[in-house]
Every structure is written in structure tokens, then in C-alpha cells.
Motif scaffolding. Structure first.
Motif, short mmCIF file in Angstrom:
data_model
loop_
_atom_site.label_atom_id
_atom_site.label_comp_id
_atom_site.label_asym_id
_atom_site.label_seq_id
_atom_site.Cartn_x
_atom_site.Cartn_y
_atom_site.Cartn_z
N HIS A 110 28.89 13.35 10.49
CA HIS A 110 28.53 12.00 10.08
C HIS A 110 28.68 11.82 8.57
O HIS A 110 29.07 12.76 7.86
CB HIS A 110 27.13 11.62 10.56
N LYS B 240 20.58 7.28 4.22
CA LYS B 240 20.52 7.43 5.69
C LYS B 240 21.87 7.90 6.23
O LYS B 240 22.91 7.68 5.60
CB LYS B 240 20.17 6.08 6.34
N SER B 241 21.85 8.53 7.41
CA SER B 241 23.07 9.05 8.04
C SER B 241 23.63 8.06 9.06
O SER B 241 22.87 7.40 9.76
CB SER B 241 22.77 10.33 8.80
N TYR B 242 24.94 8.02 9.17
CA TYR B 242 25.63 7.21 10.18
C TYR B 242 26.83 7.98 10.71
O TYR B 242 27.48 8.71 9.96
CB TYR B 242 26.05 5.84 9.59
N THR B 243 27.08 7.84 12.01
CA THR B 243 28.18 8.57 12.65
C THR B 243 29.35 7.62 12.83
O THR B 243 29.24 6.69 13.63
CB THR B 243 27.74 9.08 14.04
N MET C 289 29.16 1.79 13.22
CA MET C 289 28.44 0.82 14.06
C MET C 289 26.96 0.97 13.73
O MET C 289 26.41 2.07 13.84
CB MET C 289 28.69 1.12 15.53
N ILE C 290 26.36 -0.13 13.30
CA ILE C 290 25.00 -0.04 12.77
C ILE C 290 24.08 -1.07 13.43
O ILE C 290 24.39 -2.27 13.43
CB ILE C 290 25.01 -0.25 11.23
N ARG C 291 22.96 -0.59 13.97
CA ARG C 291 21.95 -1.53 14.49
C ARG C 291 21.01 -1.89 13.33
O ARG C 291 20.55 -1.00 12.60
CB ARG C 291 21.18 -0.92 15.65
N TYR D 212 17.59 -3.12 11.80
CA TYR D 212 16.14 -3.23 12.06
C TYR D 212 15.56 -4.13 10.97
O TYR D 212 15.60 -3.76 9.79
CB TYR D 212 15.48 -1.84 12.04
N SER E 35 12.76 -4.71 9.77
CA SER E 35 11.81 -4.13 8.83
C SER E 35 12.33 -2.83 8.21
O SER E 35 11.59 -2.12 7.55
CB SER E 35 10.49 -3.84 9.57
N GLY E 36 13.60 -2.53 8.45
CA GLY E 36 14.17 -1.26 7.98
C GLY E 36 14.37 -1.19 6.48
O GLY E 36 14.56 -2.21 5.81
N ALA E 37 14.37 0.04 5.96
CA ALA E 37 14.57 0.24 4.52
C ALA E 37 16.04 0.07 4.15
O ALA E 37 16.37 -0.42 3.07
CB ALA E 37 14.10 1.65 4.15
N MET E 38 16.95 0.47 5.06
CA MET E 38 18.38 0.48 4.74
C MET E 38 19.16 -0.65 5.40
O MET E 38 19.95 -1.35 4.75
CB MET E 38 18.96 1.84 5.19
N THR E 39 18.96 -0.83 6.72
CA THR E 39 19.90 -1.68 7.47
C THR E 39 19.93 -3.17 7.07
O THR E 39 21.01 -3.75 7.09
CB THR E 39 19.70 -1.51 8.99
N THR F 101 27.17 6.60 19.17
CA THR F 101 28.24 6.77 18.18
C THR F 101 28.88 8.17 18.16
O THR F 101 30.11 8.26 18.21
CB THR F 101 27.80 6.32 16.76
#
Ligand SMILES: Cc1cc2nc3c(=O)[nH]c(=O)nc-3n(C[C@H](O)[C@H](O)[C@H](O)COP(=O)(O)OP(=O)(O)OC[C@H]3O[C@@H](n4cnc5c(N)ncnc54)[C@H](O)[C@@H]3O)c2cc1C
Length: 294
Positions: free
Chosen positions: A81, A98-101, A113-115, A117, A119-123, A175
Motif C-alpha cells: 500500500h 494513513k495507509s491506502y491500498t 478508492m477511499i471511503r 468518514y 468525522s474522520g481525521a484524513m478522509t 482494495t
């Protein structure tokens, strides 16, 4: 006639024309070599890469987006990733990482491909990115590798002679599975069988259903994909919650027959609760030794 005498006899304008015909292409090739045309290669140090394409593939409370990043990733091993980094407004000395594949990577770009959130810190910051913006990324990271032809490694551990892969994916946990499926489909000599079970909360949250069905049909029987939703079942999605499954039930769902456990592997990726449940059930059952968790 000597070269000097030959040059002396050529009119100055003709000589200039000959020289420019030689020098201009030479200057162009030097320029191309030094400016390295095309996107930069992804590397283990942080660098910024451009967003080439942004697609929203699922709307709703927790939308899912595809970001195509202009980074050359030919050397990204299957199963690995990348990491993304954004500034942390509440503590500038500790950026958010954060990690993503990547679901796909080739010679010129990498697709994430990112979901999202809310209330998320990153997304939420990733959701705001537009085509032309840049993103801080580094990689490849992680120890999971699919080397092809039924061989996996995780750090120093090797799982080989695998004939069947049972994949359990919770939400965006699909992913890394897509990466491996693509590799198996692309490699003609790789006859490893795959059964991917995608688990989501609702049918509406099912990700990449059409793409996965297409992969299944072009795999020549190597890949089977099943869809499950814990709250609602519709069409080809069966109503089933992972939480209700026992170890033997999970193994059966993945099409792993009695006596084939050692030539099979279970891969899983998903939310903590999902992974914790499967681990506990498989441990209690005790028949599966080859298990890899993302
Ligand atoms: C190796 C690896 C690969 C990953 N690959 C991907 C990928 O390809 N695509 C992708 O979208 N994510 C992937 N993730 C998850 C990703 O790294 C982030 O954790 C995720 O995007 C949430 O980040 P956030 O900062 O926005 O949310 P956080 O600030 O971490 O969480 C905010 C809220 O969202 C909820 N939440 C966060 N994650 C989940 C979840 N998985 N399920 C349910 N609720 C959740 C939490 O309850 C929390 O309240 C991967 C993680 C790992 C470790």
C-alpha cells in the motif's frame, strides 16, 4: 580532401544550416533526459503528486471516491500500500498519516478508492481534493506480497503451493483483493482459484459490484465473487452478517473443501470488528493455517 579544407569550401550559410540541423535535435534529447518527461516515480520519501482524476462512485452518508494520482508505480508489489500525509491543524508538529491500498497501478498512475468518514481525521480533506491539486504520498509500504502462481510472502514468512484463495473483504477492505485478482487475471499461467466474499452493511454500500462481476466473467472461471449485506439483501446480494458466521461456515462459504486446507489461504481486510470476529472463529475451528490479514 582533408576535413578542414572541405569545411573551408562550404559557404558560411550552408554550414550554419548543417550545424543547426545537428545541434537542435541534440539539445532536445538532452532536455528530455534531464526533465524526465511523465509523472515521477513513487518513492519511500514524501513527495507531492498531482490528482489526475476524481470520481464519486457512491454517494450518501459515507461517500466513496476514486482518486487517480499521477505517480509512476510500476514497481509497487502486489499486496502493498501507500501512505498519504496531510497537515494536522490542531498539532502542526504531528501530521496525519494513513495507509491506502491502490486498486490499480501502472506505468503512469495509481488509483485509490477511499471511503469518506464525515468525522474522520484524513478522509474529509481527501474528499475536497480537485483535479490539478497535489497530494503528499510515499510508498510502497507494508509486508504483504502476492508473488504470483499461488505464492504469498509476509515479511520472512512464505505461503506457497496455494491452489485456492478465500478472500473476505469488509467494505473498502476489498482494495487489496482487487490488486491480487487483477494480477491473477493478467498472468496467463497463474491458475490459482479465488473466491472473494464482499461484506457490506447495505446493498447500496456494495463497492465496485459491476467491475468485480466483469473481472469474474473475464477470469475464465478462476475468480468467483459473492456479495453480502448485513441489513438488506437485494438482487445478487444475499442478506448475511459476518457476525453470525462460525469458523466452519466461513471456510465453507469460501469454497475450501475438507482436505484442501493446506493448499488454501484465507485473506482478510476490513473494519476491526469484522477482522476480530473472523480471527476468533478460525482460531476456534483450527483447520486453517494459512491466514493473512491486512
Ligand atoms: C493497510 C491499510 C490499507 C488501507 N486501505 C484503504 C483503502 O484502500 N481505502 C480506504 O478507504 N481505507 C483504507 N484504509 C483505512 C484508512 O487508512 C483510514 O483508516 C480510513 O480512511 C479512515 O481515516 P480517517 O482519518 O478519515 O478516519 P478516522 O479519524 O480514523 O476515523 C473517524 C471515524 O470513522 C470511523 N471509521 C474509520 N475507519 C472505519 C472503518 N474502516 N469502518 C468503519 N468505520 C470507520 C471510526 O468509527 C471513527 O469514528 C486502509 C488501512 C490500512 C491499515
Amino acid at each position: 580532401m582533408e576535413l578542414a579544407a572541405l569545411v573551408e569550401n562550404i559557404p558560411f550559410e550552408t554550414l550554419l544550416l548543417y550545424l543547426s540541423a545537428l545541434i537542435i535535435p541534440l539539445l532536445f534529447s538532452v532536455y528530455n533526459l534531464t526533465t524526465s518527461s511523465g509523472p515521477k516515480y513513487i518513492k519511500k520519501e514524501w513527495d507531492r503528486y498531482p490528482i489526475l482524476e476524481r470520481r464519486v462512485i457512491s454517494e450518501g452518508e459515507r461517500p466513496v471516491i476514486f482518486l487517480t494520482v499521477g505517480a509512476r508505480t510500476r514497481d509497487l508489489p502486489t499486496g502493498s500500500h501507500v501512505k498519504l500525509r496531510i497537515p494536522n491543524p490542531s498539532d502542526p508538529s504531528r501530521p496525519i498519516i494513513k495507509s491506502y491500498t491502490p486498486t490499480r497501478f501502472d506505468g503512469s498512475s495509481c488509483e485509490l478508492m477511499i471511503r469518506i468518514y464525515p468525522s474522520g481525521a484524513m478522509t474529509p480533506s481527501l474528499y475536497k481534493l480537485k483535479v490539478g491539486d497535489t497530494l503528499e504520498m510515499m510508498g510502497p509500504t507494508g509486508l504483504h506480497r502476492y508473488l504470483g502462481s499461488g505464492t504469498f510472502t509476509y515479511g520472512k514468512k512464505t505461503y506457497d503451493n496455494i491452489k485456492r484463495i478465500g478472500m473476505l473483504a469488509g467494505g473498502t477492505g476489498v482494495t487489496p483483493m482487487i490488486q491480487i485478482i487483477n494480477k491473477i487475471i493478467e498472468e496467463e499461467g497463474d491458475d490459482t482459484e479465488v473466491c472473494l466474499c464482499c461484506f457490506n452493511t447495505t446493498t447500496e454500500e456494495t463497492l465496485l459490484e459491476d467491475e468485480l462481476k466483469e473481472a469474474m466473467s473475464k477470469s475464465g472461471g478462476k475468480v468467483e465473487v459473492k456479495f453480502f449485506a448485513s441489513k438488506t439483501g437485494k438482487g445478487t446480494t444475499e442478506k448475511l452478517s459476518m457476525r453470525s458466521m462460525s469458523g466452519p461456515g466461513i471456510i465453507k462459504l469460501l469454497g475450501i473443501k475438507e482436505g484442501e486446507e493446506d493448499s488454501s489461504i484465507i485473506l482478510m481486510c476490513g473494519p476491526d470488528g469484522f477482522v476480530k470476529h473472523v480471527r476468533k472463529e478460525l482460531k476456534e475451528d483450527g483447520s486453517m493455517k494459512n491466514i493473512m490479514i491486512w
